[in-house]
Enzyme design. Structure first.
Site, PDB file in Angstrom:
ATOM      1  N   ASP A  24       0.256  -4.322  13.943  1.00 50.12           N
ATOM      2  CA  ASP A  24       0.786  -3.233  12.850  1.00 50.12           C
ATOM      3  C   ASP A  24      -0.342  -1.931  12.911  1.00 50.12           C
ATOM      4  O   ASP A  24      -0.659  -1.421  11.863  1.00 50.12           O
ATOM      5  CB  ASP A  24       0.855  -4.025  11.586  1.00 50.12           C
ATOM      6  CG  ASP A  24       1.806  -2.915  10.529  1.00 50.12           C
ATOM      7  OD1 ASP A  24       2.540  -2.408  11.125  1.00 50.12           O
ATOM      8  OD2 ASP A  24       1.865  -3.300   9.147  1.00 50.12           O
ATOM      9  N   GLY A  83      -3.128   2.129  -4.203  1.00 49.33           N
ATOM     10  CA  GLY A  83      -1.923   2.119  -3.281  1.00 49.33           C
ATOM     11  C   GLY A  83      -1.332   0.790  -3.361  1.00 49.33           C
ATOM     12  O   GLY A  83      -1.639  -0.183  -3.926  1.00 49.33           O
ATOM     13  N   GLU A  84      -0.075   0.651  -2.933  1.00 46.50           N
ATOM     14  CA  GLU A  84       0.666  -0.646  -3.046  1.00 46.50           C
ATOM     15  C   GLU A  84       1.695  -0.661  -1.953  1.00 46.50           C
ATOM     16  O   GLU A  84       2.109   0.462  -1.063  1.00 46.50           O
ATOM     17  CB  GLU A  84       1.553  -0.727  -4.295  1.00 46.50           C
ATOM     18  CG  GLU A  84       2.334   0.544  -4.503  1.00 46.50           C
ATOM     19  CD  GLU A  84       3.085   0.406  -6.082  1.00 46.50           C
ATOM     20  OE1 GLU A  84       3.395  -0.904  -6.277  1.00 46.50           O
ATOM     21  OE2 GLU A  84       3.078   1.453  -6.734  1.00 46.50           O
ATOM     22  N   GLY A  85       2.131  -1.824  -1.562  1.00 46.60           N
ATOM     23  CA  GLY A  85       3.035  -2.297  -0.526  1.00 46.60           C
ATOM     24  C   GLY A  85       3.984  -3.372  -1.020  1.00 46.60           C
ATOM     25  O   GLY A  85       3.830  -3.534  -2.177  1.00 46.60           O
ATOM     26  N   GLY A 144       1.556  -6.366  -1.874  1.00 44.75           N
ATOM     27  CA  GLY A 144       0.594  -6.363  -3.100  1.00 44.75           C
ATOM     28  C   GLY A 144       0.268  -4.908  -3.483  1.00 44.75           C
ATOM     29  O   GLY A 144       0.749  -4.078  -2.774  1.00 44.75           O
TER      30      GLY A 144
END
Length: 482
Positions: free
Chosen positions: A161, A44-46, A49
């Site tokens: 979050d 996965g990515e955001g 990073g």
């Protein structure tokens, strides 16, 4: 990658060339080797990073690598926040929070990454898209999230979050839906003054799941996470978050000014919505932090006791309308003696008897004596059950008022019913003691996460003095001898 390839990769990485300098600022790719780990698959990515499945090149152990993007790896602020996540997670050290093994910073190569445990399962957000959740699963997930965040709050860490994307569900020891809380990258560490390292006015987090004070850029504390738990419960129950809007500004206005829409009467699973659960969710979603539950233990207890029937108190029996004899309660009223319906007949009969002399005094005397009041024996009050669970188990539970030891967790104990709150102290060697209050007017359940106490480093052992040389009195002493 074979041994020769790995050796060549190692040799090339040790030689500084312009091509290597260009490559060091590029995004890491599958197959690259970072430190001791080879990147196998992108998970996965955001915006900050990427997360890769990786394997230790020598030990073969699989882990997850969270790699900061190269442009952020050159920014000391991003690196500091990235390191803060690793520090926060290790400070909490809780089974429902993803474990971080190492933090690696190689600024000369533009590489900054965390080594984490590899989780196999799915995020809560993907699960919610696949199937509706039963009330039992919602309770189970909610309790675990509260336990993880409660442990974070115990060491003054606020997540800020909490959302379905940051909750991962795995199978652990035969337990379904074992929760792992991810991404403490925007966590706030509160100091003794109640402020953290984030400037007021900075909006940090995911807009849809922000608390009103967080969306307004105001200071936040642990109650922002309690709002997020209410947001999370609302979405699991209703199938969508309470507030949605196409633009950020519209969303912020809704979060700050509008009440959440009412929860549906039935869950997507078809089960009825428990009124107590709907009330709990709306309390968590209160605009003012003071109106929310002040501790996650309150939310946990409400979730664990949901649906339990408290013993109903017997209603007083209604008097029979045809019954004209005085009740005990009427006889015990000193000002109600004249209300008896037969009093005029009784007095008239007594007067006639006295005038006629037909009744002797000793026969009249019982009529003049007050009717005997029978003692009312109340049924014994049924005890209530107190359940105390801790993470980890094996903690000692003590009454705070008397010091009486009630037992060791997991504790299930019957206690006398009482309206007054009972203070409890939970103790365990190596962990900070926790104090709780519980009402015993009904069955009660407490979930108490324990935080480890940092041990002071051992004082250095003083160096032993060198043994003195034995000197013989009769021998000659050489002053130059070593």
């Amino acid at each position: 990658m074979g041994g020769d390839d790995f050796f060549a990769q190692t040799v090339l990485s040790s030689v500084a060339t312009p091509g290597d300098a260009m490559r060091s600022v590029q995004e890491a790719q599958e197959g690259d080797v970072l430190g001791n780990y080879q990147l196998e698959r992108l998970l996965g990515e955001g915006s900050m990073g990427r997360v890769y499945q990786a394997r230790h090149v020598r030990l073969g152990r699989q882990v997850a690598l969270k790699v900061l993007r190269p442009q952020h790896a050159q920014d000391s602020g991003f690196v500091r926040r990235f390191f803060q996540e690793a520090r926060s997670v290790n400070q909490i050290n809780h089974e429902h929070i993803v474990e971080i093994f190492d933090f690696v910073e190689e600024p000369q190569r533009g590489q900054v990454y965390c080594v984490m445990e590899l989780l196999r399962g799915q995020s809560l957000s993907s699960l919610l898209k696949e199937e509706p959740l039963s009330l039992e699963r919602i309770q189970r997930i909610g309790v675990q999230v509260c336990a993880a965040l409660g442990a974070a709050h115990a060491v003054s860490v606020v997540h800020r979050d909490v959302k379905p994307d940051n909750l991962f569900l795995v199978h652990r020891s035969g337990q379904q839906d074992f929760v792992k809380v991810l991404d403490f990258g925007v966590a706030k560490i509160l100091t003794s003054e109640g402020t953290g390292n984030t400037l007021d006015g900075t909006i940090i987090g995911t807009p849809t799941y922000m608390a009103p004070e967080q969306a307004a850029g105001l200071p936040v504390d642990h109650r922002a996470d309690i709002y997020a738990v209410g947001n999370l419960l609302y979405e699991m129950l209703a199938g969508q978050p309470p507030f949605q809007a196409p633009a950020f500004g519209q969303l912020v206005v809704q979060i700050i000014t509008q009440p959440p829409p009412p929860l549906p009467a039935r869950l997507a699973s078809g089960e009825s919505m428990p009124p107590a659960l709907a009330e709990l969710v709306l309390r968590c979603l209160a605009k003012e932090p003071e109106a929310r539950p002040q501790r996650l233990e309150e939310v946990t207890t409400a979730l664990l006791t949901l649906g339990r029937n408290t013993p109903a108190r017997a209603a007083p029996a209604e008097p029979d309308e045809e019954e004209d004899i005085p009740t005990r309660r009427t006889l015990m009223r000193p000002d109600a003696w004249w209300l008896h319906p037969r009093l005029p007949l009784l007095v008239g009969g007594m007067a006639l008897a006295m005038l006629a002399g037909a009744v002797a005094w000793n026969g009249l005397e019982p009529l003049l004596q007050p009717a005997p009041v029978q003692a009312v024996v109340e049924a014994p009050v049924a005890p209530v059950t107190l359940t105390v669970r801790t993470v980890p188990e094996g903690a000692r539970v003590v009454r705070a008022d008397t010091g009486e030891a009630l037992g060791v967790t997991p504790l299930v104990k019957e206690l006398p019913r009482s309206e007054a709150p009972l203070g409890l102290r939970v103790e365990m060697a190596g962990y900070a003691s926790q104090e709780r209050q519980v009402r015993l007017d009904s069955h009660a359940v407490l979930e108490v996460p324990l935080a480890k106490v940092k041990q002071a480093p051992p004082s250095p052992t003083p160096a032993k003095a060198a043994p003195r040389k034995e000197v013989k009195r009769d021998a000659l002493i050489d002053p130059f001898a070593q």
